[in-house]
Design a protein around this motif. Sequence first.
Motif, PDB file in Angstrom:
ATOM      1  N   UNK A  88       0.787  -1.227   0.000  1.00  0.00           N
ATOM      2  CA  UNK A  88       0.000   0.000   0.000  1.00  0.00           C
ATOM      3  C   UNK A  88       0.815   1.271   0.000  1.00  0.00           C
ATOM      4  N   UNK A  89       1.950   1.269  -0.699  1.00  0.00           N
ATOM      5  CA  UNK A  89       2.814   2.438  -0.754  1.00  0.00           C
ATOM      6  C   UNK A  89       2.852   3.025  -2.175  1.00  0.00           C
ATOM      7  N   UNK A  90       3.151   4.306  -2.285  1.00  0.00           N
ATOM      8  CA  UNK A  90       3.239   4.941  -3.608  1.00  0.00           C
ATOM      9  C   UNK A  90       4.462   4.442  -4.369  1.00  0.00           C
ATOM     10  N   UNK A  91       4.438   4.609  -5.685  1.00  0.00           N
ATOM     11  CA  UNK A  91       5.557   4.136  -6.500  1.00  0.00           C
ATOM     12  C   UNK A  91       5.665   4.950  -7.791  1.00  0.00           C
ATOM     13  N   UNK A  92       6.860   4.914  -8.366  1.00  0.00           N
ATOM     14  CA  UNK A  92       7.125   5.547  -9.661  1.00  0.00           C
ATOM     15  C   UNK A  92       7.848   4.521 -10.520  1.00  0.00           C
ATOM     16  N   UNK A  93       7.233   4.136 -11.646  1.00  0.00           N
ATOM     17  CA  UNK A  93       7.862   3.154 -12.531  1.00  0.00           C
ATOM     18  C   UNK A  93       7.928   3.622 -13.986  1.00  0.00           C
ATOM     19  N   UNK A  94       7.194   4.668 -14.335  1.00  0.00           N
ATOM     20  CA  UNK A  94       7.212   5.142 -15.723  1.00  0.00           C
ATOM     21  C   UNK A  94       8.417   6.034 -15.952  1.00  0.00           C
ATOM     22  N   UNK A  95       8.421   7.190 -15.372  1.00  0.00           N
ATOM     23  CA  UNK A  95       9.594   8.063 -15.375  1.00  0.00           C
ATOM     24  C   UNK A  95       9.438   9.067 -14.246  1.00  0.00           C
ATOM     25  N   UNK A  96      10.574   9.511 -13.748  1.00  0.00           N
ATOM     26  CA  UNK A  96      10.542  10.468 -12.651  1.00  0.00           C
ATOM     27  C   UNK A  96      10.265  11.858 -13.205  1.00  0.00           C
ATOM     28  N   UNK A  97       9.228  12.495 -12.711  1.00  0.00           N
ATOM     29  CA  UNK A  97       8.892  13.846 -13.150  1.00  0.00           C
ATOM     30  C   UNK A  97       9.724  14.839 -12.357  1.00  0.00           C
ATOM     31  N   UNK A  98      10.544  15.619 -13.044  1.00  0.00           N
ATOM     32  CA  UNK A  98      11.358  16.614 -12.365  1.00  0.00           C
ATOM     33  C   UNK A  98      10.498  17.538 -11.520  1.00  0.00           C
ATOM     34  N   UNK A  99      10.868  17.713 -10.266  1.00  0.00           N
ATOM     35  CA  UNK A  99      10.089  18.573  -9.379  1.00  0.00           C
ATOM     36  C   UNK A  99       9.071  17.831  -8.546  1.00  0.00           C
ATOM     37  N   UNK A 100       9.045  16.506  -8.646  1.00  0.00           N
ATOM     38  CA  UNK A 100       8.080  15.737  -7.851  1.00  0.00           C
ATOM     39  C   UNK A 100       8.203  16.057  -6.365  1.00  0.00           C
ATOM     40  N   UNK A 101       9.429  16.250  -5.898  1.00  0.00           N
ATOM     41  CA  UNK A 101       9.659  16.635  -4.508  1.00  0.00           C
ATOM     42  C   UNK A 101       9.946  18.126  -4.369  1.00  0.00           C
ATOM     43  N   UNK A 102      10.837  18.638  -5.209  1.00  0.00           N
ATOM     44  CA  UNK A 102      11.280  20.032  -5.059  1.00  0.00           C
ATOM     45  C   UNK A 102      10.216  21.035  -5.494  1.00  0.00           C
ATOM     46  N   UNK A 103       9.253  20.583  -6.300  1.00  0.00           N
ATOM     47  CA  UNK A 103       8.149  21.453  -6.718  1.00  0.00           C
ATOM     48  C   UNK A 103       6.832  20.726  -6.463  1.00  0.00           C
ATOM     49  N   UNK A 104       6.713  20.237  -5.248  1.00  0.00           N
ATOM     50  CA  UNK A 104       5.611  19.347  -4.888  1.00  0.00           C
ATOM     51  C   UNK A 104       4.236  19.990  -5.079  1.00  0.00           C
ATOM     52  N   UNK A 105       4.110  21.273  -4.788  1.00  0.00           N
ATOM     53  CA  UNK A 105       2.811  21.946  -4.911  1.00  0.00           C
ATOM     54  C   UNK A 105       2.313  21.934  -6.351  1.00  0.00           C
ATOM     55  N   UNK A 106       3.216  22.154  -7.289  1.00  0.00           N
ATOM     56  CA  UNK A 106       2.824  22.144  -8.699  1.00  0.00           C
ATOM     57  C   UNK A 106       2.396  20.748  -9.134  1.00  0.00           C
ATOM     58  N   UNK A 164      15.063   3.322  -3.729  1.00  0.00           N
ATOM     59  CA  UNK A 164      15.491   3.392  -5.127  1.00  0.00           C
ATOM     60  C   UNK A 164      16.211   2.110  -5.518  1.00  0.00           C
ATOM     61  N   UNK A 165      15.740   1.475  -6.570  1.00  0.00           N
ATOM     62  CA  UNK A 165      16.321   0.220  -7.039  1.00  0.00           C
ATOM     63  C   UNK A 165      17.675   0.446  -7.708  1.00  0.00           C
ATOM     64  N   UNK A 166      17.833   1.562  -8.382  1.00  0.00           N
ATOM     65  CA  UNK A 166      19.107   1.882  -9.052  1.00  0.00           C
ATOM     66  C   UNK A 166      19.374   3.372  -8.858  1.00  0.00           C
ATOM     67  N   UNK A 167      20.312   3.718  -7.983  1.00  0.00           N
ATOM     68  CA  UNK A 167      20.552   5.124  -7.664  1.00  0.00           C
ATOM     69  C   UNK A 167      21.197   5.879  -8.817  1.00  0.00           C
ATOM     70  N   UNK A 168      21.793   5.170  -9.770  1.00  0.00           N
ATOM     71  CA  UNK A 168      22.354   5.834 -10.950  1.00  0.00           C
ATOM     72  C   UNK A 168      21.268   6.149 -11.970  1.00  0.00           C
ATOM     73  N   UNK A 169      20.456   5.155 -12.248  1.00  0.00           N
ATOM     74  CA  UNK A 169      19.398   5.326 -13.242  1.00  0.00           C
ATOM     75  C   UNK A 169      18.362   6.351 -12.787  1.00  0.00           C
ATOM     76  N   UNK A 170      18.061   6.370 -11.505  1.00  0.00           N
ATOM     77  CA  UNK A 170      17.072   7.304 -10.956  1.00  0.00           C
ATOM     78  C   UNK A 170      17.756   8.358 -10.082  1.00  0.00           C
ATOM     79  N   UNK A 171      18.849   8.896 -10.588  1.00  0.00           N
ATOM     80  CA  UNK A 171      19.631   9.867  -9.808  1.00  0.00           C
ATOM     81  C   UNK A 171      18.876  11.168  -9.555  1.00  0.00           C
ATOM     82  N   UNK A 172      17.950  11.530 -10.443  1.00  0.00           N
ATOM     83  CA  UNK A 172      17.182  12.765 -10.222  1.00  0.00           C
ATOM     84  C   UNK A 172      16.295  12.602  -8.988  1.00  0.00           C
TER      85      UNK A 172
END
Length: 254
Positions: A88-106, A164-172
């Motif tokens: 029951x946890x959130x996940x990202x598998x398609x692609x990381x959207x820039x600003x998901x954390x740093x621009x959370x309000x948007x 993070x499964x791969x810290x290089x691939x999902x470095x953003x």
Amino acid sequence: MNYPTLEELLTAGVHFGHLSSRWNPKMSRYIFATRNRIHVINLEKTLEQLKKALDFVKATASAGGQVLFVGTKRQAKDAVKKAAQACGMPYVTIRWLGGTFTNFKTIQKTIKKLERLQKLAASPDFETKYIKKERLLIEREIAKLANLFEGIKDLRKLPEAIFAVDINHDKIAVTEARKTNIKVIGLVDTNSDPEGISYVIPSNDDSIKAISLMCDAVASAINEGKLDAPAASSPQPSVAVPSPARGEGKKENI
């Protein structure tokens, strides 16, 4: 708590690193040997680090916190999604959207837009209120946003940690988590830099079996943490800000 065994780690191929020519010297303390120019990860240290990470994950879930699973590489997507849904946890598998954390309000505004469009498309007068071309554009926008936000559409606050499964691939994703003081639990292969990773799990990050084993272990720890959570009143639902009243018969902006 049931931790994976050394035999399970060995069977899953967790110990296989990268070519010795591609290594990161900062991973030297986790490397056991070199075989046929391939670095072999010390599984005893992997298990030690994994236990620390799982204990943290369990404590986080017990306190009502969230752990966001991140795995956008091809061989990780299915395992990450399955494990995240199992606990029951959130996940990202398609692609990381820039600003998901740093621009959370948007990001939240865009998710609300998706919810608004889905509600609009489900309304009984959708087909009569909009012409065919307008309906097609709305449906395409819904499909696009639903795909992008599939695993985080219910995320209403920043998570306490990411896995993070791969810290290089999902470095953003890792970089944004560090900027926003979110703990990072990561599988770190021999070609990766462990600096800045809160909980380093030395591991093969390419093997489907290794990824599945680690994802399942994290999901199990979360479920155990939820069972240990003290009884508490239900959290107050987030209150959405109502949109300005619109005149009857007018089309809603999209």
